[in-house]
Design a protein around this motif. Structure first.
Motif, mmCIF file in Angstrom:
data_model
loop_
_atom_site.group_PDB
_atom_site.id
_atom_site.type_symbol
_atom_site.label_atom_id
_atom_site.label_comp_id
_atom_site.label_asym_id
_atom_site.label_seq_id
_atom_site.Cartn_x
_atom_site.Cartn_y
_atom_site.Cartn_z
ATOM 1 N N TRP A 64 0.822 -1.208 0.000
ATOM 2 C CA TRP A 64 0.000 0.000 0.000
ATOM 3 C C TRP A 64 0.861 1.265 0.000
ATOM 4 O O TRP A 64 0.424 2.318 -0.473
ATOM 5 N N LEU A 65 2.089 1.180 0.508
ATOM 6 C CA LEU A 65 2.963 2.346 0.524
ATOM 7 C C LEU A 65 3.251 2.847 -0.889
ATOM 8 O O LEU A 65 3.492 4.026 -1.099
ATOM 9 N N HIS A 66 3.228 1.931 -1.836
ATOM 10 C CA HIS A 66 3.541 2.305 -3.215
ATOM 11 C C HIS A 66 2.277 2.644 -4.012
ATOM 12 O O HIS A 66 2.314 3.499 -4.895
ATOM 13 N N ASP A 119 -1.097 3.427 -2.627
ATOM 14 C CA ASP A 119 -2.036 4.400 -2.079
ATOM 15 C C ASP A 119 -1.656 5.850 -2.344
ATOM 16 O O ASP A 119 -2.542 6.682 -2.590
ATOM 17 N N PRO A 120 -0.361 6.243 -2.292
ATOM 18 C CA PRO A 120 -0.050 7.640 -2.626
ATOM 19 C C PRO A 120 -0.512 8.044 -4.017
ATOM 20 O O PRO A 120 -0.961 9.169 -4.237
ATOM 21 N N TRP A 121 -0.445 7.108 -4.962
ATOM 22 C CA TRP A 121 -0.918 7.432 -6.309
ATOM 23 C C TRP A 121 -2.444 7.508 -6.336
ATOM 24 O O TRP A 121 -3.020 8.286 -7.095
ATOM 25 N N VAL A 166 -4.199 8.714 -4.003
ATOM 26 C CA VAL A 166 -4.504 10.045 -3.481
ATOM 27 C C VAL A 166 -4.529 11.066 -4.607
ATOM 28 O O VAL A 166 -5.405 11.943 -4.655
#
Length: 282
Positions: free
Chosen positions: A43-45, A47-49, A51
């Motif tokens: 998810w660290l990779h 979820d930011p996208w 957003v």
């Protein structure tokens, strides 16, 4: 939107502005993937996208609707057929709102949504549809003049509330209940400026109101004043009158509050000037 029902399989899958068919259709929706608890650190990779994508939905929605003018959101089932009395009721609601000068906002799908959009369009009003990504393509109904498609329910729901001066709720299922109770919660908790919420169809909604006034109120889960947030009618003209009159009251209150704040600011500035003059004279 309200109840989407289950469209005929194989018509496609809409993912934001993209249409997918056959082997390209994913097994999950964007909302489902967002809300799934991922194992590990993937998810660290991802979820930011996500957003950034969510941000773009808000930007696009705000940009498309910013100059909409007075509008009312109309909710109801997507499963209602054109020969059902509720469909005719939806048309009347859309028509009366347009004649009163309101744009009509729906989920853009079939059933009650299509009926309200049709009534608004035929009356010469602006007909708005806010679509959502679904397992099978519904597409905008043909009566939508201004349509915006969303991946995420929460972004779409923001648009229903932000640009509406009231909600008119016709018979529907889980989706309709969700939108109705979310609107009630936002008003009850003062998260939004109070706006009228009108239920249309006594035979459909009275049982729910009896339940709210009975065990829900008796157990102290809500207050008597909370029940006053809902108005129940059968006549589309009465629904529009409630929205129009309450909207006028709220706008008058807002103008009075703004005028009061302006007077207070002027008095404070005048008092500050007098104190400065007095200090200079000393």
């Amino acid at each position: 939107m309200s109840d989407d029902g289950v469209p005929a399989p194989g018509s496609g899958y809409r993912k934001g502005p993209v249409l997918l068919r056959r082997g390209q259709i994913p097994a999950t929706t964007s909302d489902q993937r967002l809300l799934t608890r991922d194992e590990g650190a993937d998810w660290l990779h991802g979820d930011p996208w996500r957003v950034m994508r969510i941000q773009s939905e808000f930007v696009e929605g705000f940009g498309a609707l910013a100059e909409l003018g007075p509008a009312v959101s109309v909710f109801g089932s997507a499963r209602t057929l054109p020969d059902h009395p509720d469909y005719a009721l939806g048309e009347q609601v859309g028509r009366r709102l347009a004649e009163a000068g309101y744009a009509v906002i729906t989920g853009g799908g079939p059933g009650i949504m299509s009926a309200a959009n049709k009534g608004a369009t035929e009356a010469g009003g602006l007909s708005v549809g806010l679509g959502i990504e679904l397992p099978f393509e519904q597409g905008m109904n043909p009566w939508v003049d201004l349509g915006v498609n969303f991946r995420y329910f929460f972004a779409r729901k923001t648009m229903f509330v932000k640009y509406a001066e009231g909600f008119v709720v016709l018979p529907g299922g889980f989706g309709t209940f969700d939108e109705l109770f979310e609107a009630l919660t936002l008003v009850q908790t003062h998260k939004v400026t109070e706006f009228p919420i009108v239920l249309v169809g006594t035979d459909y909604w009275q049982g729910m109101l009896d339940w709210l006034r009975g065990p829900v109120l008796e157990r102290g889960m809500i207050r008597e004043a909370d029940l006053a947030l809902l108005q129940l009618v059968d006549d589309p003209d009465e629904a529009v009158r409630i929205v129009r009159d309450r909207g006028a009251e709220l706008r008058a209150a807002e103008r009075a509050a703004a005028a009061g704040a302006e007077r207070a600011q002027e008095e404070a500035e005048a008092e500050a000037d007098e104190e400065a003059e007095a200090a200079g004279g000393e």
